[in-house]
Design a protein around this motif. Structure first.
Motif, PDB file in Angstrom:
ATOM      1  N   TRP A 134       5.208   8.689  -1.786  1.00 27.64           N
ATOM      2  CA  TRP A 134       4.283   7.756  -1.583  1.00 27.64           C
ATOM      3  C   TRP A 134       3.600   7.529  -2.816  1.00 27.64           C
ATOM      4  O   TRP A 134       3.333   6.249  -3.329  1.00 27.64           O
ATOM      5  CB  TRP A 134       2.958   8.319  -0.736  1.00 27.64           C
ATOM      6  N   VAL A 135       3.547   8.275  -3.877  1.00 26.76           N
ATOM      7  CA  VAL A 135       3.029   8.006  -5.268  1.00 26.76           C
ATOM      8  C   VAL A 135       4.145   6.809  -5.805  1.00 26.76           C
ATOM      9  O   VAL A 135       3.706   5.805  -6.573  1.00 26.76           O
ATOM     10  CB  VAL A 135       3.101   9.095  -6.260  1.00 26.76           C
ATOM     11  N   CYS A 136       5.478   6.843  -5.386  1.00 20.25           N
ATOM     12  CA  CYS A 136       6.291   5.881  -6.060  1.00 20.25           C
ATOM     13  C   CYS A 136       6.415   4.502  -5.294  1.00 20.25           C
ATOM     14  O   CYS A 136       6.637   3.720  -6.036  1.00 20.25           O
ATOM     15  CB  CYS A 136       7.602   6.718  -5.861  1.00 20.25           C
ATOM     16  N   VAL A 137       5.823   4.755  -4.194  1.00 21.48           N
ATOM     17  CA  VAL A 137       5.891   3.353  -3.487  1.00 21.48           C
ATOM     18  C   VAL A 137       4.355   2.900  -3.185  1.00 21.48           C
ATOM     19  O   VAL A 137       4.331   1.688  -2.561  1.00 21.48           O
ATOM     20  CB  VAL A 137       6.515   3.428  -2.116  1.00 21.48           C
ATOM     21  N   GLU A 138       3.247   3.306  -3.597  1.00 24.67           N
ATOM     22  CA  GLU A 138       2.034   3.076  -3.318  1.00 24.67           C
ATOM     23  C   GLU A 138       1.837   1.473  -3.780  1.00 24.67           C
ATOM     24  O   GLU A 138       1.159   0.913  -3.149  1.00 24.67           O
ATOM     25  CB  GLU A 138       1.033   4.092  -4.107  1.00 24.67           C
TER      26      GLU A 138
ATOM     27  N   LEU B 205       1.753  -4.838   0.340  1.00 24.92           N
ATOM     28  CA  LEU B 205       2.218  -5.275   1.824  1.00 24.92           C
ATOM     29  C   LEU B 205       0.939  -4.851   2.775  1.00 24.92           C
ATOM     30  O   LEU B 205       1.018  -5.065   3.781  1.00 24.92           O
ATOM     31  CB  LEU B 205       3.544  -4.227   2.147  1.00 24.92           C
ATOM     32  N   GLY B 206      -0.239  -4.135   2.263  1.00 20.86           N
ATOM     33  CA  GLY B 206      -1.275  -3.841   3.049  1.00 20.86           C
ATOM     34  C   GLY B 206      -0.817  -2.745   4.062  1.00 20.86           C
ATOM     35  O   GLY B 206      -1.743  -2.447   4.950  1.00 20.86           O
ATOM     36  N   VAL B 207       0.061  -1.896   3.188  1.00 22.40           N
ATOM     37  CA  VAL B 207       0.343  -0.564   4.199  1.00 22.40           C
ATOM     38  C   VAL B 207      -0.655   0.568   3.757  1.00 22.40           C
ATOM     39  O   VAL B 207      -0.428   0.721   2.408  1.00 22.40           O
ATOM     40  CB  VAL B 207       1.877  -0.244   4.361  1.00 22.40           C
ATOM     41  N   THR B 208      -1.263   1.136   4.696  1.00 23.10           N
ATOM     42  CA  THR B 208      -2.273   2.463   4.382  1.00 23.10           C
ATOM     43  C   THR B 208      -1.358   3.617   4.194  1.00 23.10           C
ATOM     44  O   THR B 208      -0.365   3.533   4.710  1.00 23.10           O
ATOM     45  CB  THR B 208      -3.177   2.437   5.150  1.00 23.10           C
ATOM     46  N   PRO B 209      -1.925   4.527   3.501  1.00 24.17           N
ATOM     47  CA  PRO B 209      -1.113   5.781   3.646  1.00 24.17           C
ATOM     48  C   PRO B 209      -0.671   6.312   4.931  1.00 24.17           C
ATOM     49  O   PRO B 209       0.314   6.848   5.348  1.00 24.17           O
ATOM     50  CB  PRO B 209      -1.981   6.697   2.787  1.00 24.17           C
TER      51      PRO B 209
END
Length: 135
Positions: free
Chosen positions: A51-55, A61-65
């Motif tokens: 997640w840290v890499c793609v955050e 893209l408006g994608v939440t965790p």
């Protein structure tokens, strides 16, 4: 740059930089820059590192965790972790080649052991003589 696709067929690029490793250290109190032995082995922990890499991509893209997590099935988690490890070893192969190759070899040996264990389990179950109570 290693990539993986989630269940929505979105391609995610996993890039390890010094900044990424510092973010990981600050958020999770693990220092995989100076001490690769601190690499977590749990799935949840590894997905957090991904997640840290793609955050930044996710934010664009408006994608939440939480939504990101919902898009990850077993196959995409496996591919995400593989992309992370490939990027991590590539980081070190350029910075400290011997260290990078050592990390890559350890990862490959771990994957080979996992595959052998899976084959052993399949073999054991195929020879099972336990009758199902439902039969």
């Amino acid at each position: 740059m290693p990539t993986f696709n989630d269940t929505a067929d979105v391609a995610w690029s996993v890039t390890i930089t010094l900044g990424t490793l510092e973010d990981i250290r600050e958020r999770f109190s693990i220092n995989i820059l100076d001490n690769p032995s601190e690499m977590p082995s749990g799935i949840r922990d590894m997905v957090n590192l991904v997640w840290v890499c793609v955050e930044d991509q996710a934010n664009r893209l408006g994608v939440t965790p939480r939504e990101f997590g919902r898009r990850l099935d077993g196959n995409s988690i496996e591919k995400a972790i593989e992309a992370f490890m490939e990027s991590y070893t590539d980081f070190f192969c350029h910075l400290q080649p011997a260290r990078g190759e050592a990390i890559r070899e350890i990862w490959k040996q771990g994957k080979a052991l996992e595959e052998r264990t899976l084959q052993d389990v399949k073999k054991a179950f195929s020879k099972s003589t336990i009758a199902s109570p439902a039969l």
